[in-house]
Each structure stands twice: as structure tokens, then as C-alpha cells.
Design a protein around this motif. Structure first.
Motif, short mmCIF file in Angstrom:
data_model
loop_
_atom_site.label_atom_id
_atom_site.label_comp_id
_atom_site.label_asym_id
_atom_site.label_seq_id
_atom_site.Cartn_x
_atom_site.Cartn_y
_atom_site.Cartn_z
N PRO A 16 42.42 35.12 48.06
CA PRO A 16 42.61 36.11 46.99
C PRO A 16 43.52 35.57 45.88
O PRO A 16 44.39 34.74 46.13
CB PRO A 16 43.28 37.29 47.71
N VAL A 17 43.29 36.05 44.67
CA VAL A 17 44.06 35.63 43.50
C VAL A 17 45.16 36.66 43.24
O VAL A 17 44.87 37.86 43.13
CB VAL A 17 43.14 35.51 42.27
N LYS A 18 46.40 36.19 43.15
CA LYS A 18 47.50 37.08 42.79
C LYS A 18 47.33 37.50 41.33
O LYS A 18 47.01 36.68 40.47
CB LYS A 18 48.85 36.39 42.98
N ALA A 19 47.54 38.78 41.09
CA ALA A 19 47.38 39.32 39.74
C ALA A 19 48.34 40.47 39.58
O ALA A 19 49.04 40.85 40.51
CB ALA A 19 45.94 39.79 39.55
N ASP A 20 48.38 41.01 38.38
CA ASP A 20 49.11 42.25 38.16
C ASP A 20 48.35 43.08 37.15
O ASP A 20 47.50 42.58 36.43
CB ASP A 20 50.57 42.01 37.73
N PHE A 21 48.62 44.37 37.20
CA PHE A 21 48.01 45.26 36.22
C PHE A 21 49.04 46.25 35.71
O PHE A 21 50.07 46.48 36.35
CB PHE A 21 46.78 45.98 36.79
N ARG A 22 48.73 46.76 34.55
CA ARG A 22 49.53 47.82 33.93
C ARG A 22 48.56 48.91 33.52
O ARG A 22 47.51 48.62 32.95
CB ARG A 22 50.30 47.28 32.73
N LEU A 23 48.90 50.14 33.83
CA LEU A 23 48.04 51.26 33.46
C LEU A 23 48.17 51.54 31.97
O LEU A 23 49.27 51.52 31.42
CB LEU A 23 48.41 52.51 34.26
#
Length: 130
Positions: A16-23
């Protein structure tokens, strides 16, 4: 919340690829964004992805838009998308994200997935020879 995808291909990531998100709090690209939330990308195509996170989003009741940031191989990618489905699985939440249409981002995703896959093949070949 049913969603049928029609994809030319979908790549299941070996790692899996580490990622981040913002709403996107107001649903707009340039609008207010929440703080960053860590997640893992499990599979991907140029127009969508499946991610895993501990955050329980109310996707059944609301349209949820997010800005995602990740590196598939070597280049940072930032894109926008919308949650299309949600599942609970082994202590985390899985979300299907439909990425906004953006030809430049789609081409970068394809290029980065190809480069990532080449290194996976070489790595698997090397480890099987040992």
C-alpha cells in the motif's frame, strides 16, 4: 451506496502507498480544507482508488470531497476526488474514491504506476532467484 466502475485497468498495489487527505469543507477546490488525515492507497486506476483509514466519514449521508496527496513512485501527486462507497473492514474504513477528471493527473498516475510496477517486477525476480 452502490457504485459501478468502468475502468480500463485497476492496479492492486503489492505494498500500500502512504498518503494523506484533507476534506474540502465547502466542496470547492480552493475552499477551506480540514487538517490532514493519514491513509493507505490499496488499489488505483487513473480515475479512482481505494483507500483505507481509521476515520469514519459519514459517506452514507453526505457528498464528501477530498484533496489527496501521495507519491506512487517518485513524483508527488495532488488531486481531488469524491467518496463513492464505504465499507468497514478489519478495524479500518475502506473508501472508493472517484477522482476528478484531469488529463495531466491521469497521465502522471499512469506513468508513475508503470514505473512502480517495473520496480516491483525486478524486485520479485531478484528475490525469487535468491
Amino acid at each position: 451506496m452502490k457504485y459501478n466502475r468502468l475502468e480500463s485497468f485497476r492496479h492492486i498495489l503489492q505494498e500500500p502507498v502512504k498518503a494523506d487527505f484533507r476534506l474540502c469543507m465547502d466542496g470547492k477546490e480552493q475552499g477551506k480544507l480540514s487538517s490532514k488525515v493519514d491513509c493507505l492507497i490499496l488499489d488505483m486506476s487513473p480515475s479512482g482508488l481505494k483507500l483505507s483509514t481509521s476515520l469514519n466519514l459519514p459517506a452514507e449521508n453526505y457528498i464528501i470531497r477530498m484533496e489527496l496527496t501521495f507519491i506512487l513512485y517518485s513524483k508527488p501527486i495532488r488531486t481531488l476526488g469524491e467518496v463513492k462507497w464505504k465499507k468497514f473492514d478489519y478495524g479500518s474504513f475502506l473508501y472508493g474514491i472517484d477522482l476528478d477528471e484531469d488529463e495531466a493527473v491521469e497521465e502522471m498516475i499512469i506513468s508513475e504506476l508503470k514505473a512502480r510496477r517495473r520496480t516491483e517486477v525486478i524486485k520479485n525476480k531478484t528475490s525469487s532467484e535468491n
